[in-house]
Design a protein around this motif. Sequence first.
Motif, PDB file in Angstrom:
ATOM      1  N   ARG A 190      33.562   0.641   3.249  1.00 30.51           N
ATOM      2  CA  ARG A 190      34.205   0.174   2.029  1.00 30.51           C
ATOM      3  C   ARG A 190      33.147  -0.041   0.945  1.00 30.51           C
ATOM      4  O   ARG A 190      31.948  -0.173   1.244  1.00 30.51           O
ATOM      5  CB  ARG A 190      34.965  -1.132   2.271  1.00 30.51           C
ATOM      6  N   LYS A 247      35.937  -3.437  -9.959  1.00 30.84           N
ATOM      7  CA  LYS A 247      36.030  -4.784  -9.406  1.00 30.84           C
ATOM      8  C   LYS A 247      36.957  -5.675 -10.243  1.00 30.84           C
ATOM      9  O   LYS A 247      36.699  -5.893 -11.432  1.00 30.84           O
ATOM     10  CB  LYS A 247      34.640  -5.436  -9.351  1.00 30.84           C
ATOM     11  N   GLU A 276      38.660   0.253  -4.005  1.00 30.46           N
ATOM     12  CA  GLU A 276      39.811  -0.268  -4.751  1.00 30.46           C
ATOM     13  C   GLU A 276      39.997   0.452  -6.085  1.00 30.46           C
ATOM     14  O   GLU A 276      39.026   0.703  -6.806  1.00 30.46           O
ATOM     15  CB  GLU A 276      39.623  -1.775  -5.005  1.00 30.46           C
ATOM     16  N   GLN A 330      42.314   1.581  -1.990  1.00 31.31           N
ATOM     17  CA  GLN A 330      42.653   0.175  -1.731  1.00 31.31           C
ATOM     18  C   GLN A 330      43.379  -0.383  -2.951  1.00 31.31           C
ATOM     19  O   GLN A 330      42.969  -0.163  -4.080  1.00 31.31           O
ATOM     20  CB  GLN A 330      41.370  -0.618  -1.475  1.00 31.31           C
ATOM     21  N   GLY A 390      44.172  -3.981  -4.337  1.00 35.02           N
ATOM     22  CA  GLY A 390      43.677  -5.325  -4.072  1.00 35.02           C
ATOM     23  C   GLY A 390      44.742  -6.396  -4.182  1.00 35.02           C
ATOM     24  O   GLY A 390      45.857  -6.155  -4.681  1.00 35.02           O
ATOM     25  N   ALA A 391      44.379  -7.587  -3.689  1.00 35.20           N
ATOM     26  CA  ALA A 391      45.315  -8.714  -3.659  1.00 35.20           C
ATOM     27  C   ALA A 391      45.903  -8.991  -5.043  1.00 35.20           C
ATOM     28  O   ALA A 391      47.101  -9.237  -5.189  1.00 35.20           O
ATOM     29  CB  ALA A 391      44.586  -9.941  -3.136  1.00 35.20           C
ATOM     30  N   ARG A 392      45.043  -8.930  -6.074  1.00 35.05           N
ATOM     31  CA  ARG A 392      45.518  -9.253  -7.421  1.00 35.05           C
ATOM     32  C   ARG A 392      46.494  -8.225  -7.954  1.00 35.05           C
ATOM     33  O   ARG A 392      47.208  -8.480  -8.917  1.00 35.05           O
ATOM     34  CB  ARG A 392      44.326  -9.413  -8.372  1.00 35.05           C
ATOM     35  N   LYS A 403      46.500  -4.722   0.115  1.00 36.63           N
ATOM     36  CA  LYS A 403      46.130  -6.096   0.465  1.00 36.63           C
ATOM     37  C   LYS A 403      47.255  -7.056   0.102  1.00 36.63           C
ATOM     38  O   LYS A 403      47.953  -6.864  -0.890  1.00 36.63           O
ATOM     39  CB  LYS A 403      44.826  -6.479  -0.253  1.00 36.63           C
ATOM     40  N   ARG A 455      44.590 -10.867   3.943  1.00 31.93           N
ATOM     41  CA  ARG A 455      43.263 -11.253   3.426  1.00 31.93           C
ATOM     42  C   ARG A 455      43.234 -12.727   3.036  1.00 31.93           C
ATOM     43  O   ARG A 455      42.389 -13.145   2.254  1.00 31.93           O
ATOM     44  CB  ARG A 455      42.840 -10.356   2.254  1.00 31.93           C
ATOM     45  N   ASP A 465      41.252  -8.820   6.886  1.00 32.41           N
ATOM     46  CA  ASP A 465      39.981  -8.946   6.167  1.00 32.41           C
ATOM     47  C   ASP A 465      39.452 -10.353   6.433  1.00 32.41           C
ATOM     48  O   ASP A 465      39.989 -11.335   5.910  1.00 32.41           O
ATOM     49  CB  ASP A 465      40.262  -8.715   4.673  1.00 32.41           C
ATOM     50  N   HIS A 486      37.205 -11.959   2.905  1.00 33.33           N
ATOM     51  CA  HIS A 486      37.851 -12.617   1.767  1.00 33.33           C
ATOM     52  C   HIS A 486      38.772 -13.753   2.191  1.00 33.33           C
ATOM     53  O   HIS A 486      39.066 -14.639   1.392  1.00 33.33           O
ATOM     54  CB  HIS A 486      38.589 -11.597   0.908  1.00 33.33           C
ATOM     55  N   GLU A 493      32.568  -7.535   4.891  1.00 30.68           N
ATOM     56  CA  GLU A 493      31.603  -7.098   3.878  1.00 30.68           C
ATOM     57  C   GLU A 493      30.169  -7.240   4.402  1.00 30.68           C
ATOM     58  O   GLU A 493      29.816  -8.270   4.986  1.00 30.68           O
ATOM     59  CB  GLU A 493      31.773  -7.913   2.594  1.00 30.68           C
TER      60      GLU A 493
HETATM   61  C1  PEP Z   1      37.935  -6.534  -2.062  1.00 26.65           C
HETATM   62  O1  PEP Z   1      38.290  -6.242  -0.906  1.00 26.65           O
HETATM   63  O2  PEP Z   1      36.997  -5.983  -2.634  1.00 26.65           O
HETATM   64  C2  PEP Z   1      38.661  -7.588  -2.797  1.00 26.65           C
HETATM   65  C3  PEP Z   1      38.460  -7.807  -4.085  1.00 26.65           C
HETATM   66  O3  PEP Z   1      39.494  -8.299  -2.023  1.00 26.65           O
HETATM   67  P1  PEP Z   1      40.902  -8.996  -2.426  1.00 26.65           P
HETATM   68  O4  PEP Z   1      41.660  -8.022  -3.277  1.00 26.65           O
HETATM   69  O5  PEP Z   1      41.529  -9.250  -1.089  1.00 26.65           O
HETATM   70  O6  PEP Z   1      40.539 -10.268  -3.141  1.00 26.65           O
END
Ligand code: PEP
Length: 354
Positions: free
Chosen positions: A150, A155, A188, A206, A208-210, A231, A261, A293, A296, A322
């Motif tokens: 990964r 980001k 992501e 990916q 992501g959670a957000r 996620k 996560r 995960d 996180h 990570e």
């Molecule tokens: C990630 O896996 O890089 C990450 C930002 O995780 P999450 O979306 O679960 O916060």
Amino acid sequence: MSHGKMEELRGRLDSVNLQLLELLSERARIAQEIGQEKEKQGVPKYDPVREKKMLDELVALNKGPFDNETIRHLFKQVFQASLKLQQTDHVKHLLVSRKRHKEDTVVSVGDIAVGGGKPILVAGPCSVESYEQVRKTAAVLKASGISVMRGGAFKPRTSPYDFQGLGVEGLKILKEVASEFGLKTISEIVDPAHVELACEYIDVIQIGARNMQNFELLKAAGDVRTPVLLKRGLAATIDEFLHSAEYIVSRGNTQVMLIERGIRTYERATRNTLDISAVPILKLESHLPVLVDVTHSTGRKDIMGPCARAALAAGADGVMVEVHPDPATALSDAAQQMNFDEFRRFLEEVGLQA
Ligand code: PEP
Ligand code: MN
């Protein structure tokens, strides 16, 4: 009123009740069929224009003794019950549901099967920072028998002043290093417009959670055929999580993996609260592979080993962590990334090597 008369009226009432029941059941069956048709056509179940038309027609034909308001109220109850029935049918038949598809879905990441019985480990840095940083990590992964790396290029950071990732440049680094070491990559993507482009560089997209409920992003990921790692949202229920996966699968991309996560709770001993119960629940409710995960969710290197073992014991198809050559200088998540020695100890503890 004589006793006999009362009995006779009650008998008639009972018989009308029965007729009403039969008619209501008949109406419900027709509503279910309409629901299935709407499902096929992809149109919403609730149609306020049609409902208003039916109510207006009924009121216009009402000869009493119920007043119009009462007639409206009674039929609205019937309409609502029918809608609920259509919606229950719909939930029962989500494409991601085990009720729809009994066998486990096996996601193919190149020649790696996820969900096929052998758990996988996904490892790599939080962010792609440089070619050298990714290359050093890839060498350690390769030597440890890990096949999926990964690394975040886009980001989603809480602060706009924090490192935002190298963008497409980061995807290029991942591709170059991965092809040198024969690894598969996960990264992501945050913008629906980047999904197609990303497929040229990475093996798994990916979400992501957000962005778990960024529906345009989910749709874009559903329109390609590259596997997706979805996620769980920061405070998403399991039901919301599955509906987000449904967005992707319903567009034709069946290659979806779910990843727990951690969710936000009042607890501060960990970064988030790892909801380990989500693993068996997701495995029961859905046929999609489920990963955990541990980075996180816990945010704590000292408990990642036991948490990874718990995830596997609970039935997870894989674990994500990570790893960074020098976590102290990492541009994101410096506190929670393992260095290479810590990573090797983690692998021994969890027993996840190839
Ligand atoms: C990630 O896996 O890089 C990450 C930002 O995780 P999450 O979306 O679960 O916060
Ligand atoms: Mn991170």
